[in-house]
Enzyme design. Structure first.
Site, short mmCIF file in Angstrom:
data_model
loop_
_atom_site.label_atom_id
_atom_site.label_comp_id
_atom_site.label_asym_id
_atom_site.label_seq_id
_atom_site.Cartn_x
_atom_site.Cartn_y
_atom_site.Cartn_z
N GLU A 199 -1.78 1.37 -6.14
CA GLU A 199 -2.63 2.56 -6.08
C GLU A 199 -2.10 3.68 -6.97
O GLU A 199 -2.84 4.59 -7.33
CB GLU A 199 -2.72 3.05 -4.63
CG GLU A 199 -3.43 2.09 -3.70
CD GLU A 199 -3.20 2.41 -2.25
OE1 GLU A 199 -4.06 3.09 -1.65
OE2 GLU A 199 -2.16 1.99 -1.69
N ASN A 230 0.86 -1.18 0.00
CA ASN A 230 0.00 0.00 0.00
C ASN A 230 0.89 1.23 0.00
O ASN A 230 2.10 1.15 0.26
CB ASN A 230 -0.94 -0.01 1.21
CG ASN A 230 -0.18 -0.04 2.53
OD1 ASN A 230 0.80 -0.75 2.68
ND2 ASN A 230 -0.64 0.73 3.50
N HIS A 231 0.32 2.40 -0.29
CA HIS A 231 1.15 3.61 -0.48
C HIS A 231 0.59 4.72 0.39
O HIS A 231 -0.46 5.30 0.09
CB HIS A 231 1.10 4.01 -1.95
CG HIS A 231 2.29 4.81 -2.40
ND1 HIS A 231 3.33 5.14 -1.56
CD2 HIS A 231 2.60 5.36 -3.62
CE1 HIS A 231 4.23 5.83 -2.24
NE2 HIS A 231 3.81 5.98 -3.48
N VAL A 232 1.29 5.03 1.49
CA VAL A 232 0.75 6.00 2.45
C VAL A 232 1.65 7.20 2.68
O VAL A 232 1.23 8.17 3.32
CB VAL A 232 0.46 5.32 3.81
CG1 VAL A 232 -0.68 4.32 3.68
CG2 VAL A 232 1.71 4.66 4.39
N ASP A 235 7.74 5.55 1.72
CA ASP A 235 7.42 4.13 1.58
C ASP A 235 8.50 3.38 0.82
O ASP A 235 8.93 2.29 1.22
CB ASP A 235 6.07 3.95 0.88
CG ASP A 235 4.91 4.43 1.72
OD1 ASP A 235 5.11 4.65 2.93
OD2 ASP A 235 3.81 4.59 1.17
#
Length: 719
Positions: A105, A35-37, A41
């Protein structure tokens, strides 16, 4: 050397922890899908994964000046999603044995939830035959390198956790066109990403989840408001929670089921969290069920004490309940302040500084809440939910819906209703959103006005409630709404169309049952199909059991983390009946729940509800859904109420009895509508009985037990 320096620096500053089986990354064809937050990252993955992968970086990012500095740490290739050759290059890299990292994403999350998943990442996985290894990054979204400013309380050095999930494979979907195969591969990867989020959800209690929300969103963030129009912050809610939890100890024992008969108000939230923090199990009493229904609930759950409010009983004209239900002790919240001692105040003050110590020892799998079924088919049953099941359902909702701390929920469904409890209270509180609790969903003029006045962005209710809100609302009342969700009953086409025409808003229909805490499936903006109730939530397994006479569909059975611990029945008070269901081979399997609903899945996994298994009539050998009969009647007479029952018939086995509040409804009008809309003539009842008012349960649903008892009685007794 530079690589080692940065790894040690990040390990000290962010206390980075890596969990999971790293051997999953050692294969020949590996595609890593995190996931990309945040902006860090890629650095985190490069520093702490046990392999040196190639990162697919979108060309708009790879051309930035700072990427030249990162080249010594990160091996990356530019990715232009508009050019097919870029995708083919990634496929070749995977086939050559290079571990490849793709952020499906495509951009950093601006909601904290999963964003749109690009089809290209799924296509790379399917085309290359790669082993897909999902990685969940937790904590980096709280840094100042995320894009969640204003949505979470950002910190300089929060703890960061990298979860390596079990590997999986994504086969190339079967479809005639490449574009369709690519799209299906993207949907399959989206499902993998959602399941990954569910796999790493926190294992905690309801009280611990409240503390986690306070940490994540800030103690000073407003979280709950009621008709007093004085918002409570997380800090204030915690203070009330500690106060109530401390005082409840004087009237109950740890592990005891305690009745709560309270309105939608901020203090009710504090009572719920306060009770569970001290090991009491709140039983949410349905005050609209009447003395008979409440007596069944009290017996089934072995309730000795009910906590309520004098003001609530006064305004709701409910004083007859404590007067008649004398088998329990009634405690009034207004009286509790007099019981507060200096020792209590010191205890509360100390635990405001160390709130985790306020919780008695308990496990997430233990009972946390008791809800009661409507009793539409018999005595109300106590549905025992654990901390785990309730919080799993909240996490499932958060996984598919992009609720944020900027949202404001309007919650008018009562807290004794599972829909009102989970979606109307727990979800906003644990998402950082603010919720406005209103005591009645029946105030059709007031609720729209409050939605407008409080700038609400999320509204949910039954089809009946939403239809009435729309009729009485000004076209501008709902200008801020971005989610309108219907559940608990079938969404009527007239309601859907009214919302679209008057407000330009799409009503999203969902499906749930109390035993599943309650949401099972729901349409969301990223995956919606009219006429369905959405797809089964991530983390759940579903299967259909064949039903004789029904060719298309079957009886829905479910298994997952949001399934109840079991039933409490009047016949066996206090004895927990764990969920179990009979499979297609006739064997009883523990952990499965049989919903009793007949459904079908379309080719894309969307669920279509066809009716209750108990609400089918077998007429001349054919199965006829009673719900279809009621929808037929609504099509002819949309402003009236209709309910169907079954009676014995000597020639056809069973026959239909339609109870209606429309005195002018005729079989001829029903036949004409049925022929026009392709409804079989067997679904048109010959026995139509007029009632001034249908018998209703407290939930607003028809009382089918009473209607069934009327089937063989003379019509004049109830007309």
């Amino acid at each position: 050397m530079l690589f080692g320096f940065f790894r040690n620096l990040f390990r000290v500053l962010y206390r980075v922890r890596v969990t999971g089986d790293a051997r999953a990354l050692q294969g020949e064809r590996i595609l890593i899908t995190p996931n990309h937050v945040s902006f860090i990252d890629g650095i985190l993955l490069a520093l702490f994964l046990p392999v040196r992968p190639v990162f697919a970086v979108y060309s708009s990012i790879s051309q930035q000046w700072y990427m030249r500095w990162l080249k010594s740490l990160i091996d990356f290739v530019p990715l232009d999603p508009t050019k097919p050759m870029a995708i083919k290059h990634l496929v070749r890299l995977v086939e050559q044995g290079r571990p490849v990292v793709i952020f499906p994403e495509g951009r950093i999350s601006v909601s904290g939830s999963l964003m749109k998943i690009y089809d290209g990442a799924g296509f790379v996985a399917a085309k290359s035959g790669a082993t897909v290894v999902p990685v969940r990054i937790e904590g980096a979204e709280l840094t100042h390198f995320s894009r969640l400013k204003g949505l979470v309380k950002q910190r300089f050095f929060p703890r960061i956790h990298l979860h390596i999930l079990p590997p999986t494979h994504l086969p190339m979907p079967e479809a005639p066109r490449a574009r369709e195969r690519r799209k299906l591969a993207g949907e399959m990867l989206h499902q993998i990403m959602m399941e990954a989020r569910m796999a790493v959800r926190p294992r905690e209690t309801l009280y611990e989840s409240l503390l986690a929300a306070q940490y994540r969103y800030g103690a000073g963030k407003n979280c709950v408001e009621d008709i007093n129009f004085t918002p409570d912050t997380y800090r204030k809610l915690l203070t009330k929670t500690l106060f109530v939890g401390r005082i409840l100890e004087k009237y109950s024992a740890q592990g005891e089921n305690i009745g709560l008969m309270l309105p939608n108000a901020a203090i009710s939230a504090a009572v719920i969290f306060g009770a569970v923090s001290r090991g009491r199990i709140p039983a949410m009493m349905n005050y609209t069920a009447g003395v008979k229904g409440l007596t069944s609930a009290i017996t089934a759950a072995e309730i000795k004490t009910v906590f309520t409010s004098r003001q609530f009983l006064e305004k709701g004209k409910l004083w007859h309940l404590p007067e008649q239900l004398t088998q329990v002790r009634w405690i009034y919240l207004e009286d509790l302040k007099a019981d507060v001692t200096l020792a209590d105040k010191l205890w509360i003050f100390a635990h405001l500084l160390m709130p985790r110590l306020a919780q008695v020892k308990q496990r997430p799998e233990e009972a946390a809440m008791i809800l009661f079924t409507s009793g539409s088919e018999g005595h109300p049953k106590g549905v025992v939910h654990s901390h785990k099941s309730l919080l799993a359902n909240v996490e499932q909702i958060k996984t598919i819906a992009d609720f944020t701390a900027n949202d404001r929920f309007m919650s008018a469904l009562p807290l004794f209703h599972s829909f009102g409890l989970t979606v109307g209270l727990l979800t906003p509180l644990l998402t950082g959103a603010e919720v406005f609790l209103y005591p009645s969903p029946l105030h059709y003029r007031i609720v729209p006005e409050l939605v407008y006045d409080r700038n609400c962005t999320v509204l949910f209710g039954t089809s009946t409630f939403l239809g009435n809100y729309a009729r009485f609302a000004n076209p501008y009342d709902f200008y801020r709404l971005r989610y309108v969700v219907a559940g608990a009953e079938k969404l009527q086409d007239s309601t859907r169309q009214l919302w679209q025409d008057k407000f330009g808003l799409r009503v999203l229909e969902g499906y749930g049952v109390t035993e599943c805490a309650p949401v099972v499936s729901i349409n969301v903006p990223m995956a919606a199909k009219p006429g369905t109730v959405g797809r089964i939530l991530p983390g759940m397994d579903a299967r259909l059991l064949a039903v004789p006479g029904i060719d298309d569909g079957g009886r829905l059975q479910l298994k997952g983390p949001n399934i109840m611990n079991g039933y409490l029945r009047v016949e066996k008070p206090g004895v927990l009946e764990a969920p179990a269901a009979e499979n297609a081979l006739g064997d009883v399997e523990q952990g499965w729940y049989d919903t009793g609903d007949i459904v079908r899945f379309d080719e894309n996994g969307f669920v279509q509800i066809q009716g209750r298994a108990k609400r089918f009539a077998k007429i001349a050998g054919e199965m006829v859904s009673l719900e279809m009969v009621e929808q037929l009647a609504l099509g002819v007479s949309p402003d009236k109420m209709h309910a169907t029952a079954i009676k014995s018939d000597a020639s056809k086995g069973e026959a239909l009895v339609l109870f209606t509040t429309d005195g002018e409804l005729t079989r001829e009008s029903l036949l004409q509508y049925a022929r026009t809309h392709g409804i079989p003539e067997l679904a048109v009842p010959r026995d139509i009985r007029y009632l001034k008012q249908l018998p209703l349960l407290g939930s607003g649903k028809p009382d089918f037990v009473t209607l069934k008892s009327w089937v063989d009685e003379p019509e004049k007794q109830h007309a």
